[in-house]
Scaffold this motif. Structure first.
Motif, PDB file in Angstrom:
ATOM      1  N   GLU A  60      36.576  -5.697 -33.887  1.00  0.00           N
ATOM      2  CA  GLU A  60      35.820  -6.083 -32.845  1.00  0.00           C
ATOM      3  C   GLU A  60      36.350  -5.407 -31.314  1.00  0.00           C
ATOM      4  O   GLU A  60      35.248  -5.004 -30.486  1.00  0.00           O
ATOM      5  N   VAL A  61      37.538  -5.227 -31.073  1.00  0.00           N
ATOM      6  CA  VAL A  61      37.850  -4.676 -30.061  1.00  0.00           C
ATOM      7  C   VAL A  61      37.535  -3.119 -29.937  1.00  0.00           C
ATOM      8  O   VAL A  61      37.026  -2.698 -28.958  1.00  0.00           O
ATOM      9  N   VAL A  62      37.703  -2.330 -31.034  1.00  0.00           N
ATOM     10  CA  VAL A  62      37.311  -1.135 -31.158  1.00  0.00           C
ATOM     11  C   VAL A  62      35.619  -0.984 -30.871  1.00  0.00           C
ATOM     12  O   VAL A  62      35.283   0.026 -30.170  1.00  0.00           O
ATOM     13  N   GLY A  63      34.940  -1.835 -31.488  1.00  0.00           N
ATOM     14  CA  GLY A  63      33.497  -1.801 -31.557  1.00  0.00           C
ATOM     15  C   GLY A  63      33.015  -2.051 -29.880  1.00  0.00           C
ATOM     16  O   GLY A  63      32.102  -1.339 -29.473  1.00  0.00           O
ATOM     17  N   GLN A  64      33.705  -2.939 -29.444  1.00  0.00           N
ATOM     18  CA  GLN A  64      33.361  -3.245 -28.028  1.00  0.00           C
ATOM     19  C   GLN A  64      33.601  -2.100 -27.110  1.00  0.00           C
ATOM     20  O   GLN A  64      32.785  -1.817 -26.336  1.00  0.00           O
ATOM     21  N   TRP A  65      34.980  -1.593 -27.311  1.00  0.00           N
ATOM     22  CA  TRP A  65      35.349  -0.500 -26.443  1.00  0.00           C
ATOM     23  C   TRP A  65      34.461   0.770 -26.441  1.00  0.00           C
ATOM     24  O   TRP A  65      34.193   1.299 -25.669  1.00  0.00           O
ATOM     25  N   ALA A  66      34.080   1.163 -27.731  1.00  0.00           N
ATOM     26  CA  ALA A  66      32.965   1.939 -27.964  1.00  0.00           C
ATOM     27  C   ALA A  66      31.928   2.048 -27.512  1.00  0.00           C
ATOM     28  O   ALA A  66      31.351   2.937 -27.029  1.00  0.00           O
ATOM     29  N   THR A  67      31.395   0.675 -27.538  1.00  0.00           N
ATOM     30  CA  THR A  67      29.930   0.392 -27.040  1.00  0.00           C
ATOM     31  C   THR A  67      30.293   0.690 -25.348  1.00  0.00           C
ATOM     32  O   THR A  67      29.287   1.331 -24.990  1.00  0.00           O
ATOM     33  N   LEU A  68      31.182   0.204 -24.866  1.00  0.00           N
ATOM     34  CA  LEU A  68      31.411   0.385 -23.385  1.00  0.00           C
ATOM     35  C   LEU A  68      31.694   1.856 -22.811  1.00  0.00           C
ATOM     36  O   LEU A  68      31.117   2.151 -21.565  1.00  0.00           O
ATOM     37  N   VAL A  69      31.915   2.789 -23.510  1.00  0.00           N
ATOM     38  CA  VAL A  69      32.523   4.267 -23.141  1.00  0.00           C
ATOM     39  C   VAL A  69      31.223   4.930 -22.620  1.00  0.00           C
ATOM     40  O   VAL A  69      31.578   5.391 -21.372  1.00  0.00           O
ATOM     41  N   PRO A  70      30.029   5.037 -23.021  1.00  0.00           N
ATOM     42  CA  PRO A  70      29.057   5.564 -22.322  1.00  0.00           C
ATOM     43  C   PRO A  70      28.270   4.784 -21.209  1.00  0.00           C
ATOM     44  O   PRO A  70      27.407   5.281 -20.618  1.00  0.00           O
ATOM     45  N   LEU A  71      28.708   3.524 -21.209  1.00  0.00           N
ATOM     46  CA  LEU A  71      27.727   2.611 -20.328  1.00  0.00           C
ATOM     47  C   LEU A  71      28.158   2.409 -18.951  1.00  0.00           C
ATOM     48  O   LEU A  71      27.342   2.202 -18.181  1.00  0.00           O
ATOM     49  N   GLY A  72      29.342   3.108 -18.667  1.00  0.00           N
ATOM     50  CA  GLY A  72      29.688   2.961 -17.135  1.00  0.00           C
ATOM     51  C   GLY A  72      30.643   1.701 -16.940  1.00  0.00           C
ATOM     52  O   GLY A  72      31.080   0.950 -18.063  1.00  0.00           O
ATOM     53  N   PHE A  73      31.081   1.801 -15.602  1.00  0.00           N
ATOM     54  CA  PHE A  73      32.043   0.612 -15.230  1.00  0.00           C
ATOM     55  C   PHE A  73      31.521  -0.351 -14.132  1.00  0.00           C
ATOM     56  O   PHE A  73      31.871  -0.459 -12.826  1.00  0.00           O
ATOM     57  N   GLU A  74      30.403  -0.946 -14.527  1.00  0.00           N
ATOM     58  CA  GLU A  74      29.897  -1.978 -13.629  1.00  0.00           C
ATOM     59  C   GLU A  74      29.561  -3.141 -14.278  1.00  0.00           C
ATOM     60  O   GLU A  74      29.497  -3.288 -15.634  1.00  0.00           O
ATOM     61  N   PRO A  75      29.715  -4.250 -13.944  1.00  0.00           N
ATOM     62  CA  PRO A  75      29.390  -5.711 -14.194  1.00  0.00           C
ATOM     63  C   PRO A  75      28.151  -5.882 -15.229  1.00  0.00           C
ATOM     64  O   PRO A  75      28.255  -6.169 -16.369  1.00  0.00           O
ATOM     65  N   LEU A  76      27.084  -5.109 -14.629  1.00  0.00           N
ATOM     66  CA  LEU A  76      25.967  -5.012 -15.549  1.00  0.00           C
ATOM     67  C   LEU A  76      26.132  -4.262 -16.732  1.00  0.00           C
ATOM     68  O   LEU A  76      25.326  -4.831 -18.053  1.00  0.00           O
ATOM     69  N   SER A  77      26.843  -3.350 -16.938  1.00  0.00           N
ATOM     70  CA  SER A  77      27.012  -2.526 -17.947  1.00  0.00           C
ATOM     71  C   SER A  77      27.987  -3.278 -19.032  1.00  0.00           C
ATOM     72  O   SER A  77      27.732  -3.423 -20.270  1.00  0.00           O
ATOM     73  N   TYR A  78      28.718  -4.097 -18.596  1.00  0.00           N
ATOM     74  CA  TYR A  78      29.814  -4.698 -19.395  1.00  0.00           C
ATOM     75  C   TYR A  78      28.904  -5.795 -19.972  1.00  0.00           C
ATOM     76  O   TYR A  78      29.074  -6.225 -21.363  1.00  0.00           O
ATOM     77  N   LEU A  79      27.842  -6.359 -19.001  1.00  0.00           N
ATOM     78  CA  LEU A  79      27.082  -7.398 -19.727  1.00  0.00           C
ATOM     79  C   LEU A  79      26.193  -7.060 -20.929  1.00  0.00           C
ATOM     80  O   LEU A  79      26.048  -7.442 -22.078  1.00  0.00           O
ATOM     81  N   VAL A  80      25.511  -5.747 -20.770  1.00  0.00           N
ATOM     82  CA  VAL A  80      24.623  -5.339 -21.541  1.00  0.00           C
ATOM     83  C   VAL A  80      25.396  -4.839 -22.878  1.00  0.00           C
ATOM     84  O   VAL A  80      25.036  -5.129 -23.811  1.00  0.00           O
ATOM     85  N   GLY A  81      26.521  -4.339 -22.602  1.00  0.00           N
ATOM     86  CA  GLY A  81      27.264  -3.757 -23.614  1.00  0.00           C
ATOM     87  C   GLY A  81      27.965  -4.900 -24.425  1.00  0.00           C
ATOM     88  O   GLY A  81      27.885  -4.736 -25.814  1.00  0.00           O
ATOM     89  N   PHE A  82      28.255  -5.893 -24.028  1.00  0.00           N
ATOM     90  CA  PHE A  82      28.918  -7.271 -24.788  1.00  0.00           C
ATOM     91  C   PHE A  82      27.755  -7.545 -25.420  1.00  0.00           C
ATOM     92  O   PHE A  82      27.780  -7.692 -26.631  1.00  0.00           O
ATOM     93  N   VAL A  83      26.512  -8.047 -24.759  1.00  0.00           N
ATOM     94  CA  VAL A  83      25.308  -8.494 -25.510  1.00  0.00           C
ATOM     95  C   VAL A  83      24.838  -7.650 -26.962  1.00  0.00           C
ATOM     96  O   VAL A  83      24.894  -8.169 -27.965  1.00  0.00           O
ATOM     97  N   GLY A  84      24.619  -6.439 -26.632  1.00  0.00           N
ATOM     98  CA  GLY A  84      24.181  -5.505 -27.553  1.00  0.00           C
ATOM     99  C   GLY A  84      25.156  -5.456 -28.606  1.00  0.00           C
ATOM    100  O   GLY A  84      24.646  -5.443 -29.731  1.00  0.00           O
ATOM    101  N   PHE A  85      26.652  -5.354 -28.497  1.00  0.00           N
ATOM    102  CA  PHE A  85      27.510  -5.081 -29.463  1.00  0.00           C
ATOM    103  C   PHE A  85      27.495  -6.488 -30.294  1.00  0.00           C
ATOM    104  O   PHE A  85      27.344  -6.279 -31.629  1.00  0.00           O
ATOM    105  N   ARG A  86      27.470  -7.473 -29.789  1.00  0.00           N
ATOM    106  CA  ARG A  86      27.551  -8.586 -30.625  1.00  0.00           C
ATOM    107  C   ARG A  86      26.281  -8.741 -31.344  1.00  0.00           C
ATOM    108  O   ARG A  86      26.319  -9.357 -32.532  1.00  0.00           O
ATOM    109  N   LEU A  87      25.112  -8.509 -30.821  1.00  0.00           N
ATOM    110  CA  LEU A  87      23.749  -8.624 -31.376  1.00  0.00           C
ATOM    111  C   LEU A  87      23.719  -7.521 -32.601  1.00  0.00           C
ATOM    112  O   LEU A  87      23.549  -8.055 -33.783  1.00  0.00           O
ATOM    113  N   PHE A  88      24.309  -6.509 -32.484  1.00  0.00           N
ATOM    114  CA  PHE A  88      24.280  -5.258 -33.691  1.00  0.00           C
ATOM    115  C   PHE A  88      25.306  -5.612 -34.438  1.00  0.00           C
ATOM    116  O   PHE A  88      25.239  -5.512 -35.850  1.00  0.00           O
TER     117      PHE A  88
END
Length: 133
Positions: A60-88
């Protein structure tokens, strides 16, 4: 639930990596944890006799980090990345579910990497439409 907690716990470390070195640092960290995690997960799965023990959350750590790489370093990016990764990661749409059949450490890790791919692409599209990327 361990996967959700593992993903959530990985976020501050991801933020620290991105703060220190940007997306490249997070990508490098992801690759290092992928390599180490694959070996450790394989050893633990073999020793425990379980195919994909729920106590292993390094995937899960690897998957979550890999999700965040292209999304940027903003709170909204982290929220979208977290929800999206957990969903998929939990729904495992085609062809992710097929890869759960792989054995060993790679079998434990690969479905999370594929979920990260889905989450990263969809997350990037959402953030782009919102003018955040």
């Amino acid at each position: 639930m361990p996967g959700t907690w593992g993903s959530l716990a990985s976020l501050p470390v991801a933020a620290a990596l991105q703060w220190a070195g940007g997306a490249w640092a997070l990508m490098l960290g992801t690759l290092v944890v992928l390599a180490v995690g694959t070996v450790v997960a394989e050893a633990y799965a073999r020793q425990s006799g379980m195919k994909d023990p729920s106590v292993i959350v390094i995937d899960e750590v690897v998957g979550q980090w890999a999700t965040l790489v292209p999304l940027g370093f903003e709170p909204l990016s982290y929220l979208v990345g977290f929800v999206g990764f957990r969903l998929f990661d939990t729904t495992k749409p085609w062809p992710i579910r097929r890869f759960e059949k792989l054995s060993g450490g790679w079998g434990i890790m690969v479905d999370d990497l594929l979920a990260a791919g889905y989450a990263g692409i969809i997350g990037y599209a959402i953030l782009n439409l919102a003018g955040q990327v």
